[in-house]
Scaffold this active site. Structure first.
Site, PDB file in Angstrom:
ATOM      1  N   GLU A  11       0.596  -1.312  -0.075  1.00  0.00           N
ATOM      2  CA  GLU A  11      -0.607   0.122  -0.047  1.00  0.00           C
ATOM      3  C   GLU A  11       0.862   1.061  -0.149  1.00  0.00           C
ATOM      4  OE1 GLU A  11      -2.833   0.137   3.581  1.00  0.00           O
ATOM      5  OE2 GLU A  11      -4.412  -1.648   2.346  1.00  0.00           O
TER       6      GLU A  11
ATOM      7  N   GLU B 165      -6.257  -8.041   0.160  1.00  0.00           N
ATOM      8  CA  GLU B 165      -6.906  -7.315   0.971  1.00  0.00           C
ATOM      9  C   GLU B 165      -8.386  -7.381   0.483  1.00  0.00           C
ATOM     10  OE1 GLU B 165      -5.542  -4.998   3.592  1.00  0.00           O
ATOM     11  OE2 GLU B 165      -3.139  -5.652   3.294  1.00  0.00           O
TER      12      GLU B 165
END
Length: 409
Positions: free
Chosen positions: A234, A343
């Protein structure tokens, strides 16, 4: 991943003395299951998939009667390209009937080694922990085949010697141990620095340093074909073009180490969100990535609460999962690039479960554009975190696991 070629279309009714009863939300049936099959009063044994039936609240025929429903006929076939598809003949055996491409990779994140992110190197068991082998066993036993294991760069390569310096052998050994355990079970493992494209409290800007780090780490794992290199978790607050250049350097580093067979996953800026893939600039920046082995995919993440952060158990709507993935799916298909949902997470309630199902249905119905998906998260230290799927009693185990995840195995 296990698959069953055909199932009987008949429902089977077992009447057994109530010597043992399964508590509400407990497992009561499935392939290779050998435990009790009688549900406690007030619950019924409900089929979820070939490997899992669960005692769910509802009026059972009696406290000593278990009803185990088998699915209607389902056929699993393999095409000449090796893509496995499941054709469901009725809505009864899947939450998304019709032809769908099964995920090659499906599992959970196993969090813990990235905890205590200001304690470097920190103490094992105090500041951080590694996944529990019993957790791996639990999921492998149910048919899941992929695990994502986060770690911290500052623990792996201490700031005193820099990101290109020698590894902390204690920490590296911990990663090697859990990787060996997972792959020894025949499963895949994503190893990923959970650093958001920063190191030692500063943004990573050197393509050369990032390439050297990945060359060094890939050298350690290049002989294990079940290892997947997830280059960075991320990135955010950084231009998409900068992140794409760093990811290209990471690909180059892995391949220069001689790791020629393993898959590489790259992540974009803006938390690599699927719903912002176009608006963040990732769509334009990531079309030019190259891999000499042509074995990489784009990893995206998606949560289903109002701000997409995964901090609320309230989902926007029952359809938010599919709608937030729609643009990303279109982009993957238009550019002939594979996606991987590293995710996904949501709350333990009817609306969220339907939203998760919708997201995964849309992915499996996208003609192989998505290679897999992973739930966030398992891990021994999550406690009562609403998305915890750590067995045996994480909040997501009772409902999300059987209703929203296992139908997609």
């Amino acid at each position: 991943m296990k698959s069953l070629l055909a199932f009987s279309s008949l429902a089977i009714l077992f009447i057994k003395p109530a010597f043992a009863q399964v508590a509400i939300y407990g497992q009561c049936g499935g392939v290779n299951y050998s435990g009790a099959t009688t549900c406690a009063s007030g619950s019924t044994c409900v089929y979820s998939n070939p490997y899992y039936s669960q005692c769910l609240p509802g009026q059972a025929p009696s406290s000593s009667t278990t009803v185990t429903a088998s699915p209607t006929t389902t056929t699993v076939k393999t095409t000449t390209t090796g893509t496995t598809t499941t054709t469901a003949s009725s809505p009864g055996n899947s939450v998304c009937p019709g032809t769908r491409t099964k995920f090659k990779f499906f599992g959970v994140n196993e969090s813990g080694a990235e905890f205590g992110n200001t304690a470097w190197p920190g103490a094992l068991g105090t500041d951080y922990t590694w996944p529990s082998p019993s957790s791996i066993d639990f999921f492998v036993g149910k048919g899941f085949n992929t695990f994502r294991v986060p770690f911290l760069l500052e623990r792996m390569t201490p700031p005193a010697t820099g990101i290109t310096g020698p590894f902390n052998q204690t920490y590296l050994s911990g990663l090697q141990t859990i990787v060996s355990y997972i792959t020894g079970k025949g499963a895949f493992v994503l190893i990923e620095p959970h650093n958001y494209m920063s190191y030692n409290n500063a943004v990573i800007t050197s393509n050369s340093d990032f390439q050297t780090f990945w060359k060094n780490l890939a050298t350690v794992f290049k002989s294990n074909n079940n290892v997947i290199f997830d280059l960075m978790n991320e990135p955010n607050g950084i231009p998409a073009t900068t992140v794409a250049a760093l990811m290209q350097s990471g690909i180059n580093g892995v391949r220069s180490a001689g790791a020629t067979t393993q898959m590489i996953l790259v992540e974009g800026t803006s938390w690599t969100g699927a719903w912002t893939w176009t608006s963040s600039g990732n769509a334009a920046a990531f079309t030019g990535l190259t891999d000499p082995n042509n074995n990489f995919a784009i990893e995206m993440h998606q949560y289903l609460d109002s701000d997409g952060s995964g901090t609320s158990a309230t989902c926007v709507s029952s359809s938010i999962g599919s709608s937030r993935l729609a643009d990303a799916t279109t982009w993957l298909q238009a550019n002939n690039i594979k996606g991987f949902l590293g995710e996904i997470g949501a709350g333990n309630n009817t609306v969220c479960i339907q939203a998760i199902q919708g997201a995964l249905c849309s992915m499996q119905q996208a003609s192989g554009a998505w290679l897999g998906a992973l739930w966030w998260a398992a891990g021994p230290w999550w406690g009562d975190y609403f998305q915890s799927i750590e067995p045996p009693s994480g909040p997501a185990v009772a409902q999300v696991l059987p209703q929203a995840l296992m139908p997609f195995l």
